[in-house]
Scaffold this active site. Sequence first.
Site: not given
Ligand code: ZN
Length: 1025
Positions: A124, A127-128, A225
Amino acid sequence: MRRSVKYLNGVPRSLRRALHETPVARNLSFLVEDIVRGYCAEASSHRESPQVVTERDYKYKEGQFYHGFQCERVEYIPDFELTSHTLRHKESGLELWYIDRNDTNNVFSINFRTPPEDSTGAAHVLEHLALNGSAKYSVRDPFFKMLNRSVATNMNALTAPDQTVYIFSSRNETDFRNIQRIYLDSVFRPNLLYLDFLQEGWRLEHSHVHDRQSEIIIKGIVYNEMIGIFSENSRLFRKGLMSNLLPELAYKYTAGGDPLEIPNLTHSKLVQYHQKYYHPSNGRIFCYGSFDLMETLEVLNEEYLCDYDSIDTSYSYIPLHSRWSFPRNVHLPCRLVNMGVSKEKQSQIGCALLMCDRTAVQEVFELNVLTELLIRGPNSAFYKGLVDPNFSGGFNRHTGYYFTSRDTYFAVGLQDIRIADFDRFHELFQQTIHKTIIEGFDPKHVESVLHNLELNVRHRRADDGNNILFNSMALWNHGGDVFANLRISEMMGRLRARLRDNKNYLQQKVEQYFLANSHKLTLTMSPDESYSENFRKAEKKLIQQKINELSPEKLSKIYQNGLELEAAQKAKENTNVLPCLSLDDVEEPMGHPQLTEQRIESVPTQLCKVPTNDITYLNCLFNITALSHDDAMLVPLFCSVFKNMGTRKHDFREFDKMILSKTANFDFKLKVVEDVKDGKSYKIGLLMTTYALDKNVKDMFALCEELLLDFELDDTDRLKMLIENYISKLSVGIAVSGHTYAMLCSAALVSDAGKLKSHLLGIDHIDFMKRYTQQNSTEEIRDRLKAIGAKVFSKSNMRVAINTSEAFQPTALEHYRTFLKKLPNLKNMNKRSQLKLFKPSFHHYAVNFPVNYCAKSFFAVPYLHEDHPVLRVLAKLISAKYLLPVVREQNGAYGTGARIGYDGLFHFYSYRDPHSTRTLDVFDKTYEWLAAMSDKLDYQMLFEAKLGVLQLLDWPTAPGEVGMDYFILRVSHEEYCKYRSRVLSVTADEVRSVVDKYFKKEPRHVGKCILGPKSERLAFKLQNA
Ligand SMILES: [Zn+2]
């Protein structure tokens, strides 16, 4: 987990042109499931015969090479009128799935198989970070910066439990090539800088960056998040179910990251993770639409893939889970929802059973049909067995068939249930299975489910390409046959043949998967009042432990790092390296829809001729503004329950079968629509929507007639259950759409129309409904609902829109006339209410989420006012250049923005925000920022903001939605074209003039709202304000 530019979920697509976007991360598995349901097809007359392959002249030939890619397979798929290809890059091993289809909304996606190795969220955070600067595009967050340099119809990145996906779509070829290059550079050559890791992942930092004495806390976008995501109990439940059902595989970890584990991720581990998983051999590229493939292959081959040699990627392979010999039980604590039902009734229970291998395409298709029969609607076995006895708030969100993991699974659960009723759930679950095996399925019910699947495949959506990928994404990731998955008629044909040959076919499946299956998990979850406190304690302990691990030098560097990061965030960058469209690329507006208006049986009717793939779409809007305020407050409940109660002619089960075997079901929604010309009045409407295959249109109107004129509310036991389930559903999902609720709240402080919306759709509605149902008996509520129904369904306050093909229109109108003749002419309720504006105020809704959602709204001008397009461009400018850098990048909120609605309300909002009043201060200081940048406003800045608006104005429209802007808002195509060219011609002087006009002085009608945790500091501030 997902960066989303999927605008306005839950608002009809067509209205997105007139409204504004709401970037809510949509939840992946729901999305996938929803789409898959829409995926079955072509019912009748399919026999299991050998497929006759006619020789086709394909553009790309099997065995041939194209820019280093060998074409391995080509097939035409009639169900979707497309040609599907697989190509493989010989040197690097990358697989490319290309779909050639006459659809201008082209899609491109890069997927990697990324099974998590722990719960630190490496996939994750990567991905950012990948979208945060690369070799060629070395700027911070090119993803967000590209939003305003493009007219993409979707730009997204998401981390699923076993893969990472970078997807976008665009109808403009220049734009498509621009984003394609950025995405490719991002995944294959990302910068992965340490400072970006601190910003996006996690870091220790002083709560006030400039104050060395302030407390050291954990910050980071992904960290916040994930706290935000898990503040929603339904997400905790889903995670708990998957990780405990598949405990031996990567699914036991949280791919997005567990907040208490994320701080164990290091920058070097992240870099290694990229090297291991983002190799072309471990990747898959999807390409869909009408643009030329050769250009894509050439870029891939020459600029990226030539650096790599093919490798063995068995390390990322996910095997099937071993089967248990005994069922298991797990219990989890969760957060108490202070807006929900009483604490004793806030538990959840669910049962999950492991099914088949995702790559068994036909089996998955059949289990999907079986699931529909078991859980969808009042005729389904589990609805009868578990929901009808009414001891819960209905099915929980994690009910359905899930096929995103390698092993697929079925889950059914109840929300808002007492712990004392857990045993009852078990008994009823078993009883339901046994009863289904003995009694089998009603053939009419089976037929209604198959019909509905067929209708769904015929129904064209504006984002078909995205849907095709999402439906096959997990299958493809596990190496399954994605071509077979598109051959829906064939799968349906095989299923029908099996049902014909073996009357017990479905019962045997139930026996196999539900009775003789010991890989079964029961998950229970109950609220624990100390849940939030426990998390805070664990977080504190973790911070202390992290601090203890640091050497004195490193500890003292925390302060320095904070300053460095802040300086980097504020540093001016050269965004010129990013490509951008030019005015020439976007000059043409969309084509004119073929709309006519006429009065039929005195009812104003809008007719739209459009190729609909043999479907007729019907929208009926009833003006109910004249209803008393007390009646209006109950309309949302009325919309939710009355169609599920049956009619005087048929009970609810029979009627549901009739509806599903002839239509796509009926949808009822409440609409509060402000006048877009003067902004001085508003109307309340009740919108009924349905559609059917042309051959069923006569029945569709007959069903409308029966429902509207003969609805029946007398079964008070059922009514009571539907009301309770309605209230339970209201309190689920607030955290997911928190910013929408916050804006409804702040708008409620500006005008009476806003207040009404909040009372009908917002947080206030939940409070109202809870109180109302406590104070009134079911019989009293029934009588009120009956009275409402008796007033609204009348020709005198009705307008209708019908979208159908040119050829079918005369027939559709014939049936429509017959329907209208039966409708009564009651007291005319056509009216508008005068809009009242309020004095400035502030409201804090204390909710027990660990994050805030802030909003500020003020009244500016409505849609057709000449300043509206300028303000809309300005809103984009404020979002991109002011709010994103400050509220997101510096202050750590997950999302933020400014927008103006067609109703004239200008909003600021933040999403999953660690701050509250600090964000409101940022909103309040907008004018200072605008004044300071006034001289620097150049052509490029302005043009980018215009493109951001254009993305929404030019949103593709599905056949069923053409003309809806005019129907609902009365915005004509000419007005749309005028608005659009006005957006493109906005000048810097015009922007300066609206800044002075609307921002210089504090507006006269303004509301502010914070939706977030209780805060003494905030209460103190308010008292002293
Ligand atoms: Zn995210």
